[in-house]
Design a protein around this motif. Structure first.
Motif, PDB file in Angstrom:
ATOM      1  N   ILE A 263      -7.882   8.862  18.595  1.00  0.00           N
ATOM      2  CA  ILE A 263      -6.488   9.237  18.369  1.00  0.00           C
ATOM      3  C   ILE A 263      -6.440  10.387  17.374  1.00  0.00           C
ATOM      4  N   GLN A 264      -5.377  11.163  17.455  1.00  0.00           N
ATOM      5  CA  GLN A 264      -5.247  12.338  16.594  1.00  0.00           C
ATOM      6  C   GLN A 264      -4.289  12.130  15.435  1.00  0.00           C
ATOM      7  N   THR A 265      -3.212  11.360  15.662  1.00  0.00           N
ATOM      8  CA  THR A 265      -2.217  11.175  14.611  1.00  0.00           C
ATOM      9  C   THR A 265      -1.715   9.737  14.577  1.00  0.00           C
ATOM     10  N   ILE A 266      -1.391   9.307  13.387  1.00  0.00           N
ATOM     11  CA  ILE A 266      -0.708   8.042  13.144  1.00  0.00           C
ATOM     12  C   ILE A 266       0.331   8.359  12.077  1.00  0.00           C
ATOM     13  N   PRO A 267       1.587   8.082  12.341  1.00  0.00           N
ATOM     14  CA  PRO A 267       2.614   8.398  11.345  1.00  0.00           C
ATOM     15  C   PRO A 267       2.323   7.744   9.987  1.00  0.00           C
ATOM     16  N   GLY A 268       2.399   8.547   8.939  1.00  0.00           N
ATOM     17  CA  GLY A 268       2.251   8.043   7.580  1.00  0.00           C
ATOM     18  C   GLY A 268       0.837   7.942   7.052  1.00  0.00           C
TER      19      GLY A 268
ATOM     20  N   PHE B  61       0.815  -1.212   0.000  1.00  0.00           N
ATOM     21  CA  PHE B  61       0.000   0.000   0.000  1.00  0.00           C
ATOM     22  C   PHE B  61       0.853   1.270   0.000  1.00  0.00           C
ATOM     23  N   ALA B  62       2.130   1.118  -0.284  1.00  0.00           N
ATOM     24  CA  ALA B  62       3.044   2.269  -0.322  1.00  0.00           C
ATOM     25  C   ALA B  62       2.566   3.278  -1.358  1.00  0.00           C
TER      26      ALA B  62
END
Length: 178
Positions: free
Chosen positions: A82-87, A70-71
């Motif tokens: 939650i507010q953020t998830i890296p990527g 899925f890149a």
């Protein structure tokens, strides 16, 4: 923007629950990857996204990572906790997810994970098409896709395609009448 809800159901109509005893069929996962690549994106809930990261639940090839299958895709997680998830992009509502993808220039949004997310998009009438992969398993206790949890409502659909994916998985593709 066209929105497509992609889900796996059991043969008795429940929303399929993955587990070590009942892992997702490879053919269904491959089909999801094909649809996600075609759309260039997918929308999931937080719990589904976390399950997609869990090496005990999915193979290394199926994990969502910067260099995995899925890149380069726009992945949107809908979450209020939650507010953020890296990527990935995190939003709090289905409409925010669609607005984000539309601003990024996507013509199609693929809604792909979690009964709660599916039901929220369906109840808000934000889905144009549904793709159901019917797995060859009966499930005793399961979740259901719901278009209106307070009323008995019907939505007519038009069959667009029906095909066998292999390993007993049948795919039904419908357009939702609006």
């Amino acid at each position: 923007m066209k929105t497509i809800l992609w889900a796996t159901l059991t043969a008795n109509g429940n929303y399929a629950q993955s587990s070590p005893e009942n892992p997702p069929k490879k053919e269904a996962l491959d089909d999801f990857a094909t649809h996600a690549k075609a759309a260039g994106n997918f929308i999931v809930g937080r719990r589904t996204f976390e399950a997609m990261q869990d090496p005990s639940r999915v193979s290394q090839e199926e994990q969502v990572s910067a260099d995995g299958p899925f890149a380069g895709m726009d992945i949107v997680v809908v979450s209020n906790s939650i507010q953020t998830i890296p990527g990935v992009t995190v939003v709090s509502t289905p409409q925010e997810a669609l607005n984000y993808l539309q601003q990024k220039g996507h013509q199609t949004a693929l809604i792909s994970g979690g009964a709660d997310i599916h039901n929220s998009f369906l109840s808000q009438e934000l889905v144009d098409e549904v793709i159901f992969n019917v797995a060859p398993v009966l499930e005793g206790k399961g979740l259901h896709l719901v278009i209106d949890k307070d009323n008995y409502q019907y939505k007519h659909v038009q069959l667009l395609d029906c095909k066998a994916l292999g390993s007993g998985v049948i795919q039904l593709h419908y357009a939702i009448d609006r």
